[in-house]
Structures are given as structure tokens and as C-alpha cells.
Design an enzyme around this catalytic site. Structure first.
Site, PDB file in Angstrom:
ATOM      1  CD  GLU A 132     -32.233 -28.026  32.151  1.00 31.54           C
ATOM      2  OE1 GLU A 132     -31.526 -29.009  31.864  1.00 31.54           O
ATOM      3  OE2 GLU A 132     -32.052 -27.328  33.172  1.00 31.54           O
ATOM      4  CG  HIS A 181     -11.897 -14.504  11.984  1.00 30.34           C
ATOM      5  ND1 HIS A 181     -11.301 -13.993  10.848  1.00 30.34           N
ATOM      6  CD2 HIS A 181     -11.978 -13.473  12.868  1.00 30.34           C
ATOM      7  CE1 HIS A 181     -11.005 -12.717  11.049  1.00 30.34           C
ATOM      8  NE2 HIS A 181     -11.413 -12.374  12.264  1.00 30.34           N
ATOM      9  CE  LYS A 183     -31.799 -37.031  35.201  1.00 30.63           C
ATOM     10  NZ  LYS A 183     -31.730 -36.072  36.318  1.00 30.63           N
TER      11      LYS A 183
END
Length: 545
Positions: free
Chosen positions: A349, A380, A509
Site C-alpha cells: 500500500e 511444505h 470503493k
């Protein structure tokens, strides 16, 4: 040509001339490479010797840092200059952990009395919750605290709360961030409303995800305990006192912060209230003290001894000069499980920008993709790609010398061995000849060994840094987070971008606000692209089926 462009060209030319740099050979030729390519702040050590850099590389990186004005920009930040140029704001998260005897002046006013006043109010409230002197509407003590926030109001506190679990001696902490109803539903179903406190963390008290979850929490309390109980079961971290009051929270339970604190840098502020409730004011102060020590180190230490500076220079080398698109953060500590996500926001960000602070298009690649998981779990899952994949992804390991469970020392010894082994394996690799010899030694035939050996080759020469510290305590966590904050700052200065805005989150948004009535069926999708309109129609059809 500017000094920056010349320094960049020199680095690129140096990279072309040293593309065959071999880490195995470098360690073989220089037994002192580790001591020369590492730096420390007390017990915290940064080892970058397993990165393909030489003295000449570091000298050239110093030149571009000088040309980019990294030192000057650092001093501007600490001096409260408005370096967040797109919002005309100072950047003063460092003031939140500053020694209160040293003034921090902003527009002619010392901000430290206000900082200390908020810390004192947080301490009083958190001790009241922890001791049981501040009670629920039922007269009971609070056993659970739910922090409702998102982004910087969630990631930092959630990460730190888990990281410092051995220091918890207060109520249980829970975090709700996602607007997905499953998040708050699954949290509330395990809690008792009689003994649950909610902290609503939103500077403006308008963040849609946070306020949607807050409304659900308020309804839950009102339904179970009555509307009059709401005020006793909520606190807020916000500057919008009118909106907080309208929600039903008394001003005495509101803790503020300032526009010079960015969300992803805010866990040191009142946003850290849930951390303080979990570990207590004294340990929270130790957390701040650790960060403050790293601040002074960043400001005072010479470049080669300066952990944030070196981590930033190495990061720039990998991203811009070597062209590596990502970096993996692998803490060998299960309690740091949320650290990669926290650093993902901090880094991506901040530095996911394409325009310089002067408003021009950038001339270099900027922030890398940041991701990771704790070791040994990651071994793993995705280490296969790190070792044998076609993309080179630098890795950042971190490990404590001592764990919190002395009775399980053998577990921690195994954890350390795995961390150091992965670092060594990325550097050394395994040649075709070594792979074949290993197979033959196991009794495999020549033909079988020839067939299988290529699959067991590790190219090696893959860069990593390792950060080691004595123990993960509040002081060390403070240092570690501040180290990465300043590393991001250094890289932003080298990229010539503003690390302290985040306009890239706005468009989505805005469109979500427009789309909500379409999703609700109150408006049609006319005027939208055919994909979005088609997806809305498909969802509506599935809901109606």
C-alpha cells in the site's frame, strides 16, 4: 542527465558485468563475508551476505541513495515536514513512540503532550478493563474484547496481539474486519454478550465495512441486554466525536489520533488499544520503546551499520536492478503468522505506486509483491518454487535464538536448524554432479541416476537475508516493525514516490457504493459493462432459484 539517472545507469551496468556472480564462490573466496555483509543493533542482526552484492555494489547503492536524497528525506520526515505531498500532511508515526522529553514540533506546536495524554487515557481505560473495575452493564467483568476495524485498524493490532501471546494477562482478544457476515457471525456465536466489549476503530467512523460490522455488534448487544447496555459495551478509536455519540458511545470512551498518522502506521497510536488491553500498559510501553530505539538507530547509524538502510538498499537492488518481482517473508515463529500479511499492507500500500512525488511517471519498477507464511509450514507448501522454480524470489527469514517454551527447547532447536538450512540451501543449491553422486551412493544404478538426477538439481545462488534476535518480546517486536517501516521509507525514497498515500484503494470503493443498489435490485445495471452487468444478473438468478 541527472545524478539519479547516472547512478541508476551505473548500477545497471554493474549488474550486466556481474550477472555470473556466484555466492558459493564468494563465500569460498572470502571467509569474512558474513562479518562484512551483516549489521546489528544490539542482539538484532541482519545478515545480507547471501545476496549477490559486493563492495562495489554497495558503493553504487550508496551513490543512488545520495542522488535520491534518502538522508534528506529522512530528516524531513523526522522534522515534521509535509512529505505526504498529495495530502499535504506531515508523517509523524515516529512521534507516537518518541521519548516524551524530546519535543516534536508541528506548525509551531509540540505534539508530544497530546500523544502522552492519549497514552495515559488508554492506560487508565485498559487497566480498568483488565482489573475489572470497568464493568459490563450486567456488573460483570469483561472476559472478551472484540476489535472491529479494517486495514491498518485491524492488521497491525491483530498481528501484534498474536505475536505477543506469551505476554497476555488480560481478556481474550478477537478481531473482526471483513464485511462478509460470516466473520462477525462466527466470532459472536462463541461469545457471551454479558462479558463482551467492542472497540470500533475508524478515524472517520464512516468506513463501510467497519460500520456495518459495528451496527451488527450493537444490535447483538441491544437484543441480548437491551438498548441501554450499548454504552457500557462499546469504546471507539476515532476523531469523529459527533458520529461516535450518535452511535451511543460516551466521549469518555473515545480515543483519538491525528491526520499525521497513516492507517498502516497506526498500531503505535490509540489503534493499539486492544494490544494494550491484552498485554498491559507497561508491556505496551516496552513495545513503543523498541520502536523508538530503531528510530534513533535509523537516524544516527552510518549506512553500513544501519539496518533499515541496508535492508532498503538490498530491496532496491533486488527489485529494480535484478528485476525480481516479489519477496517472501518467512518468520520462523508461529506467533508471527500474521506478520507477512501486515508487511504486505505496509509495503504494497505504501510503495505500489506508478507516479513520482513530483507527479511524473516512475522510471523504475516500484514495490514488489510481498507474501509469506511461517516456517516450517511454508517449506511444505511453496518452497518448491523458491528452490527450483523459474522465477527468483528473494526470501527474508527471521528467527529468535530462544523461544518462550524452555521445556520444548528441542522444538526450537529444530526450528532454528530448518531456518538456517533453508537459507543455506537457497545459496548453495545442488549441482547435477552432486545430485548424481548422492543417488549412486544410495545404490541406484548409473542409468537410473542419470534419469533422476536432473530432477534433484537445485540451481542455488538464490538470495536471502536473515534477521536474528534473542527472543520475541514486546521490545523486539517494536524494533522489528519499525525496521520494516523504515525499510519501506528507504525504498520509497529510492523509487522517488510518496509512500504515505493510498489513492489506489479509492476507485473500487466508489464503484462498490454505486453497485450496491444494483446488487440489492433497487436499480438496474444499465450503463455498466457487459461483464459486470452479466455477473449481477447471474447472482440475481442464483438467489431467485
Amino acid at each position: 542527465m541527472s545524478a539519479y539517472a547516472r547512478a541508476l545507469d551505473a548500477l545497471r551496468q554493474h549488474r550486466r558485468e556481474t550477472e555470473d556472480f556466484d555466492l558459493r564462490q564468494a563465500f569460498g573466496a572470502d571467509p569474512d563475508r558474513f562479518s562484512r555483509c551483516s549489521a546489528a543493533l544490539d542482539d538484532m542482526l541482519l545478515d545480507y551476505s547471501k545476496c549477490a552484492v559486493s563492495d562495489e555494489t554497495l558503493a553504487l547503492l550508496d551513490k543512488i541513495a545520495e542522488a535520491a536524497g534518502v538522508i534528506e528525506r529522512r530528516e524531513e520526515m523526522f522534522s515534521a515536514k509535509r512529505i505526504n505531498v498529495t495530502e499535504n500532511r506531515a508523517v509523524l508515526h515516529t512521534a507516537l513512540r518518541n521519548d516524551s522529553t524530546r519535543p516534536v514540533m508541528l506548525d509551531g506546536k509540540d505534539v508530544m503532550p497530546d500523544v502522552e495524554a492519549v497514552l495515559a487515557a488508554m492506560s487508565t481505560f485498559s487497566e480498568g478493563i483488565r482489573s475489572g473495575t470497568i464493568k459490563a452493564a450486567t456488573g460483570k467483568s469483561f472476559t472478551d474484547v472484540v476489535n472491529i476495524g479494517i486495514g491498518g485498524s485491524d492488521l497491525g493490532p491483530a498481528m501484534a496481539t498474536l505475536a505477543l501471546a506469551p505476554y497476555h494477562d488480560g481478556p481474550r482478544l478477537h478481531y473482526v474486519s471483513n464485511v462478509d457476515g460470516a466473520h462477525i457471525h462466527d466470532t459472536l456465536k462463541a461469545l457471551d454478550p454479558d462479558t463482551t466489549l467492542f472497540i470500533i476503530a475508524s478515524k472517520t467512523f464512516t468506513t463501510i465495512e467497519t460500520m456495518t460490522n459495528a451496527g451488527t455488534a450493537r444490535s447483538w448487544i441491544a437484543e441480548k441486554l437491551g438498548q441501554d447496555a450499548v454504552g457500557s459495551h462499546f469504546a471507539a478509536v476515532s476523531t469523529a466525536l459527533d458520529k461516535v455519540a450518535a452511535f451511543g458511545i460516551d466521549e469518555s470512551r473515545v480515543f483519538g489520533f491525528w491526520d499525521w498518522v497513516g492507517g498502516r502506521y497506526s498500531l503505535w497510536s490509540a489503534i493499539g488499544l486492544p494490544i494494550m488491553i491484552a498485554i498491559g500498559p507497561e508491556n505496551f510501553r516496552r513495545f513503543l520503546d523498541g520502536a523508538e530505539l530503531m528510530d534513533r538507530h535509523f537516524r544516527e547509524a552510518p549506512s553500513r551499520e544501519n539496518l533499515p538502510m541496508m535492508l532498503g538498499l538490498i530491496g532496491f537492488w533486488h527489485r529494480v536492478i535484478c528485476g525480481y518481482p516479489a519477496r517472501a517473508v518467512i518468520p520462523y515463529d508461529q506467533r508471527l503468522a500474521r506478520l507477512p500479511a501486515y508487511l504486505q499492507q505496509l509495503d504494497m500500500e505504501s510503495n505500489g505506486k506508478r507516479v513520482t512525488f513530483e507527479g511524473e511517471s516512475v522510471t523504475v519498477p516500484t514495490g514488489p509483491l510481498v507474501w509469506g507464511e511461517p516456517g516450517t509450514n511454508g517449506q511444505h507448501a511453496f518452497f518448491q518454487l523458491l528452490h527450483q522454480g523459474t522465477d527468483i524470489i528473494p526470501v527474508e527469514f527471521m528467527i529468535a535464538a530462544r523461544g518462550h517454551e524452555p521445556e520444548l527447547k528441542h522444538h526450537h532447536d529444530l526450528l532454528i536448524a530448518n531456518c538456517l538450512a533453508q537459507s543455506e540451501a537457497l545459496m548453495k543449491g545442488r549441482t547435477l554432479q552432486e545430485a548424481k553422486a548422492q543417488l549412486l551412493a544410495k545404490g541406484m544404478s548409473e542409468a537410473e541416476a542419470d534419469k533422476l538426477a536432473p530432477h534433484r538439481v537445485f540451481p542455488g545462488n538464490r538470495p536471502s537475508v536473515t534477521i536474528i534476535y534473542e527472543k520475541l518480546d514486546p521490545f523486539t517486536l517494536g524494533r522489528l516493525i519499525a525496521l520494516y517501516e523504515h525499510r519501506v521509507f528507504v525504498e520509497a525514497a529510492l523509487f522517488r514516490i510518496n509512500a504515505f498515500d493510498q489513492w489506489g484503494v479509492e476507485l473500487g470503493k466508489e464503484l462498490a457504493t454505486e453497485l450496491l443498489p444494483v446488487v440489492e435490485g433497487k436499480k438496474d445495471a444499465s450503463g455498466r459493462d457487459s461483464s459486470t452487468a452479466g455477473l449481477v444478473a447471474q447472482i440475481a438468478a442464483l438467489r431467485d432459484s
